[in-house]
Motif scaffolding. Structure first.
Motif, short mmCIF file in Angstrom:
data_model
loop_
_atom_site.label_atom_id
_atom_site.label_comp_id
_atom_site.label_asym_id
_atom_site.label_seq_id
_atom_site.Cartn_x
_atom_site.Cartn_y
_atom_site.Cartn_z
N GLY A 113 20.79 3.67 -8.23
CA GLY A 113 21.88 2.71 -8.18
C GLY A 113 21.48 1.30 -7.78
N TYR A 114 20.22 1.12 -7.44
CA TYR A 114 19.76 -0.23 -7.10
C TYR A 114 19.79 -1.14 -8.33
N THR A 115 19.98 -2.43 -8.09
CA THR A 115 19.78 -3.39 -9.18
C THR A 115 18.28 -3.55 -9.39
N LEU A 116 17.91 -4.13 -10.50
CA LEU A 116 16.49 -4.32 -10.81
C LEU A 116 15.80 -5.15 -9.73
N ASP A 117 16.42 -6.26 -9.35
CA ASP A 117 15.81 -7.14 -8.34
C ASP A 117 15.70 -6.45 -6.97
N ALA A 118 16.73 -5.73 -6.61
CA ALA A 118 16.71 -5.04 -5.32
C ALA A 118 15.64 -3.96 -5.32
N ALA A 119 15.53 -3.25 -6.41
CA ALA A 119 14.52 -2.21 -6.53
C ALA A 119 13.13 -2.83 -6.41
N ALA A 120 12.93 -3.95 -7.08
CA ALA A 120 11.63 -4.62 -7.07
C ALA A 120 11.25 -5.01 -5.64
N GLU A 121 12.22 -5.51 -4.92
CA GLU A 121 12.00 -5.95 -3.55
C GLU A 121 11.58 -4.78 -2.67
N LYS A 122 12.34 -3.70 -2.80
CA LYS A 122 12.08 -2.52 -1.98
C LYS A 122 10.73 -1.89 -2.31
N VAL A 123 10.38 -1.93 -3.57
CA VAL A 123 9.14 -1.29 -4.01
C VAL A 123 7.91 -2.08 -3.54
N LYS A 124 8.10 -3.38 -3.38
CA LYS A 124 6.97 -4.22 -2.99
C LYS A 124 6.29 -3.71 -1.72
N LYS A 125 7.12 -3.38 -0.74
CA LYS A 125 6.59 -2.89 0.54
C LYS A 125 5.85 -1.57 0.36
N ARG A 126 6.46 -0.71 -0.41
CA ARG A 126 5.86 0.61 -0.62
C ARG A 126 4.52 0.48 -1.35
N MET A 127 4.45 -0.47 -2.27
CA MET A 127 3.21 -0.67 -3.02
C MET A 127 2.09 -1.11 -2.11
N GLU A 128 2.44 -1.89 -1.10
CA GLU A 128 1.42 -2.33 -0.16
C GLU A 128 0.83 -1.13 0.59
N MET A 129 1.69 -0.20 0.94
CA MET A 129 1.21 1.01 1.61
C MET A 129 0.31 1.83 0.70
N ILE A 130 0.70 1.92 -0.55
CA ILE A 130 -0.10 2.71 -1.49
C ILE A 130 -1.47 2.07 -1.69
N ALA A 131 -1.47 0.76 -1.86
CA ALA A 131 -2.75 0.05 -2.03
C ALA A 131 -3.62 0.27 -0.82
N ASP A 132 -3.00 0.22 0.34
CA ASP A 132 -3.71 0.43 1.59
C ASP A 132 -4.33 1.82 1.64
N THR A 133 -3.56 2.81 1.26
CA THR A 133 -4.05 4.18 1.27
C THR A 133 -5.21 4.35 0.30
N LEU A 134 -5.07 3.77 -0.88
CA LEU A 134 -6.15 3.88 -1.86
C LEU A 134 -7.42 3.19 -1.36
N ASN A 135 -7.24 2.07 -0.72
CA ASN A 135 -8.39 1.37 -0.17
C ASN A 135 -9.13 2.23 0.85
N LYS A 136 -8.36 2.83 1.74
CA LYS A 136 -8.97 3.68 2.76
C LYS A 136 -9.76 4.81 2.11
N LEU A 137 -9.16 5.42 1.09
CA LEU A 137 -9.83 6.53 0.42
C LEU A 137 -11.10 6.05 -0.27
N GLN A 138 -11.01 4.90 -0.87
CA GLN A 138 -12.19 4.38 -1.56
C GLN A 138 -13.31 4.07 -0.57
N ASN A 139 -12.94 3.59 0.58
CA ASN A 139 -13.95 3.32 1.60
C ASN A 139 -14.63 4.62 2.05
N LYS A 140 -13.83 5.66 2.22
CA LYS A 140 -14.38 6.96 2.61
C LYS A 140 -15.35 7.47 1.57
N LEU A 141 -15.00 7.27 0.29
CA LEU A 141 -15.81 7.83 -0.79
C LEU A 141 -17.00 6.93 -1.12
N GLY A 142 -16.76 5.61 -1.05
CA GLY A 142 -17.83 4.69 -1.43
C GLY A 142 -18.96 4.78 -0.43
#
Lengths: 107, 107
Positions: B78-107
């Motif tokens: 039910g979110y509008t497109l802009d509202a969804a984009a805003e909310k997702v931005k924060k979550r994407m930062e967490m995901i990027a962070d998690t991937l970075n950590k994993l890459q550091n462990k593996l690299g």
DNA sequence: TCATAAATTGTAAATAATCTACAATTGCAA
DNA sequence: TTGCAATTGTAGATTATTTACAATTTATGA
């Protein structure tokens, strides 16, 4: 971020890999195997694609791509194409098995 | 197959996700979002692609696709497109962070 | 070395898929 | 019903992939 939240971020990935489809150009980019060579391997039935009708663009899934990478590795090690294909077959069965188990756990 | 061998089969996957690139047609197939809508979101700067030159075909990485899926989910809720984009931005930062950590462990 | 097969690579012409740009349509809230 | 957000339609041009036929390179055994 807790360990649990990290997992939540990435638990999706097996589902993602399951749905993944990629065109031949991108496979080439990912694997560093030229498109010409991918088509050649497919002509020789060393690998397969998901393509249904002929003339349409080829589509590959995660398993297809993984197989190509493994074959490439073995060829670099000195195996012939056929020998590499044979050796990879067994390993692919293990990978498919592992993915199945993970999907059952998640499903 | 031992637990360790299972892990070996799949430890590669983060590396794979890191290299992954996909065209718009396949993204559409994976996410069930029409290509027309993907281009619209990109026009509106809600999402981005890897494409360097204009006129060339669009390319998306794992992060791009993940973002689309999250936005789609929120829109369905039910979110509008802009509202969804805003909310997702924060979550994407967490995901990027998690991937970075994993890459550091593996690299 | 030479013959033979394996493996790869080149490319033209046709087709599929995507691109941009302009426009129309739909849904919803004030 | 007006206005804006969101989506959808499509024509014409361009990019990417397809098949098919052929040439080239590389490995191997006689």
């Amino acid at each position: 971020m807790s360990k649990n939240e990290e997992n939540k971020d990435l638990s999706f990935d097996f589902d993602f890999l399951d749905k993944l489809v990629v065109g031949i150009g991108e496979v080439s980019q990912i694997t560093s195997i030229p498109t010409r060579q991918i088509r050649y391997w497919e002509d020789k039935n060393i690998i397969t694609s998901l393509t249904e009708e002929e003339g349409k663009n080829r589509r590959y899934n995660y398993e297809n791509i993984k197989k190509m990478l493994l074959i490439k590795e073995l060829i670099d090690e000195g195996y012939t194409l056929d020998a590499a294909a044979e050796k990879v077959k067994k390993r692919m069965e293990m990978i498919a098995d592992t993915l199945n188990k993970l999907q059952n756990k998640l499903g």
